[in-house]
Design an enzyme around this catalytic site. Structure first.
Site, PDB file in Angstrom:
ATOM      1  N   ASN A 151       0.863  -1.187   0.000  1.00 28.02           N
ATOM      2  CA  ASN A 151       0.000   0.000   0.000  1.00 28.02           C
ATOM      3  C   ASN A 151       0.902   1.241   0.000  1.00 28.02           C
ATOM      4  OD1 ASN A 151      -1.775   2.064   0.619  1.00 28.02           O
ATOM      5  ND2 ASN A 151      -2.239   1.321   2.700  1.00 28.02           N
ATOM      6  N   LYS A 175       0.030   4.293  -0.119  1.00 28.22           N
ATOM      7  CA  LYS A 175      -0.622   5.442   0.543  1.00 28.22           C
ATOM      8  C   LYS A 175      -0.489   6.687  -0.350  1.00 28.22           C
ATOM      9  CE  LYS A 175       0.049   3.193   4.918  1.00 28.22           C
ATOM     10  NZ  LYS A 175       0.227   3.278   6.363  1.00 28.22           N
ATOM     11  N   HIS A 179      -9.340   1.020   5.721  1.00 26.99           N
ATOM     12  CA  HIS A 179      -7.999   1.200   6.298  1.00 26.99           C
ATOM     13  C   HIS A 179      -8.105   2.140   7.504  1.00 26.99           C
ATOM     14  CE1 HIS A 179      -3.872   2.491   6.811  1.00 26.99           C
ATOM     15  NE2 HIS A 179      -3.525   1.376   6.187  1.00 26.99           N
ATOM     16  N   GLU A 220      -6.368   4.549   8.458  1.00 23.74           N
ATOM     17  CA  GLU A 220      -6.189   5.981   8.174  1.00 23.74           C
ATOM     18  C   GLU A 220      -7.478   6.580   7.623  1.00 23.74           C
ATOM     19  OE1 GLU A 220      -2.613   5.429   5.891  1.00 23.74           O
ATOM     20  OE2 GLU A 220      -1.573   4.932   7.760  1.00 23.74           O
ATOM     21  N   GLU A 273      -4.756  -5.042  11.118  1.00 30.21           N
ATOM     22  CA  GLU A 273      -3.741  -3.994  11.198  1.00 30.21           C
ATOM     23  C   GLU A 273      -3.906  -3.248  12.523  1.00 30.21           C
ATOM     24  OE1 GLU A 273      -2.083  -2.918   7.095  1.00 30.21           O
ATOM     25  OE2 GLU A 273      -3.723  -1.561   7.545  1.00 30.21           O
ATOM     26  N   GLY A 282       3.066   2.309  10.720  1.00 27.38           N
ATOM     27  CA  GLY A 282       3.984   3.426  10.494  1.00 27.38           C
ATOM     28  C   GLY A 282       4.765   3.832  11.740  1.00 27.38           C
ATOM     29  N   SER A 306       4.011  -2.076  10.192  1.00 31.22           N
ATOM     30  CA  SER A 306       5.477  -2.103  10.275  1.00 31.22           C
ATOM     31  C   SER A 306       6.091  -3.433   9.839  1.00 31.22           C
ATOM     32  CB  SER A 306       5.954  -1.706  11.680  1.00 31.22           C
ATOM     33  OG  SER A 306       5.548  -0.382  11.977  1.00 31.22           O
TER      34      SER A 306
HETATM   35  P1  PGA Z   1       3.246   0.364   7.545  1.00 30.37           P
HETATM   36  O1  PGA Z   1       1.721   0.520   7.037  1.00 30.37           O
HETATM   37  O2  PGA Z   1       3.786  -0.898   6.943  1.00 30.37           O
HETATM   38  O3  PGA Z   1       3.948   1.588   7.054  1.00 30.37           O
HETATM   39  O4  PGA Z   1       3.181   0.278   9.050  1.00 30.37           O
HETATM   40  C1  PGA Z   1       0.888  -0.589   6.935  1.00 30.37           C
HETATM   41  C2  PGA Z   1      -0.481  -0.189   6.423  1.00 30.37           C
HETATM   42  O5  PGA Z   1      -0.982   0.866   6.825  1.00 30.37           O
HETATM   43  O6  PGA Z   1      -1.098  -0.903   5.602  1.00 30.37           O
END
Ligand code: PGA
Length: 242
Positions: A8, A10, A94, A96, A165, A171, A203
């Site tokens: 992803n 983003k 997601h 976010e 997640e 992140g 992560s």
């Molecule tokens: P990240 O994000 O690997 O940067 O922690 C994962 C995600 O949000 O799908």
């Protein structure tokens, strides 16, 4: 189950950068077998990436879609448009989108239904915040997200990919331990009427993918930051379990 490795991107990579990233990635993973590889660029890059990966093993996903097929929804994107340019997958719910853009279980449910109707495979994300985990509410939160998100489509869950997640791991560099992740994956699986793939996200990086993928209940990974560099994403795709 064939492992699924999804990247992803983003809100990163303009068209020029997206083209370069996927081209380099193809060079590194063209000989990889027995993996489903999905790249999930921003909307503006989708059709460009789609042309480059045409006839390769890499598949295309989008980061979001609207629940309606068309209409007066300024600034939104229909799942039909995504299919039309070669997307097979779409990320729904997601964290976010839930926590920054205000999406809720009801709108996520509508989106999952539409994606099923039009034949896009959803990657449906669930996960608790750090505060919820500290209060011992992890399972309660995930159960609510699953029950409301899948309302009315419980029997079709085998056509959807789940992603666990934990918000505190996204992140932040803090990964759930393989045991922590596996425990929640088992919990999620026990709540589903049919079996389906459950990805872990938060992560994931070259250094921890092997131990995560060694857990039998982890069917793949959803990768953010580490999917933005071709070498690190290729290493994740090439994970090897003991
Ligand atoms: P990240 O994000 O690997 O940067 O922690 C994962 C995600 O949000 O799908």
């Amino acid at each position: 189950m064939v492992p699924i490795i999804a990247g992803n991107w983003k809100m990163n990579k303009d068209v020029t950068e997206s083209r370069a990233l996927v081209q380099e990635l193809l060079g590194l993973v063209s000989d990889t077998k027995d993996r489903i590889i999905i790249v999930i660029p921003p909307f503006t890059s989708l059709s460009h990436v789609s042309e480059i990966i045409h006839n390769t093993r890499v598949k295309l996903g989008a980061q979001n879609m609207h629940w309606a097929r068309s209409g007066a929804f300024t600034g939104e994107i229909s799942g039909l448009f995504l299919k039309n340019i070669g997307c097979e997958y779409v990320v729904i719910g997601h964290s976010e989108r839930r926590h920054i853009m205000g999406e809720n279980d009801e709108t996520i449910n509508k989106k999952l239904k539409t994606a099923l109707d039009i034949g896009l495979i959803s990657i449906f994300c669930v996960g608790e915040t750090g505060e919820e985990r500290d209060k011992g509410q992890t399972e309660e939160v995930i159960l609510r997200q699953l029950n409301k998100g899948l309302e009315g489509i419980e029997n079709e869950v085998h056509k959807i990919i789940l992603a666990y997640e934990p918000v505190w791991a996204i992140g932040t560099g803090k990964t759930a331990s393989p045991q922590q992740a596996a425990q929640i994956h088992q919990f999620i699986r026990s709540q589903l009427r049919k079996n389906t793939a459950i990805l872990y996200g938060g992560s994931v990086k070259p250094e921890n993918v092997d131990i995560l993928m060694a857990e039998k209940d982890i069917d793949g990974v959803l990768v953010g930051g580490a999917s933005l560099k071709p070498e690190s994403f290729a290493r994740i795709i090439r994970f090897s379990t003991p």
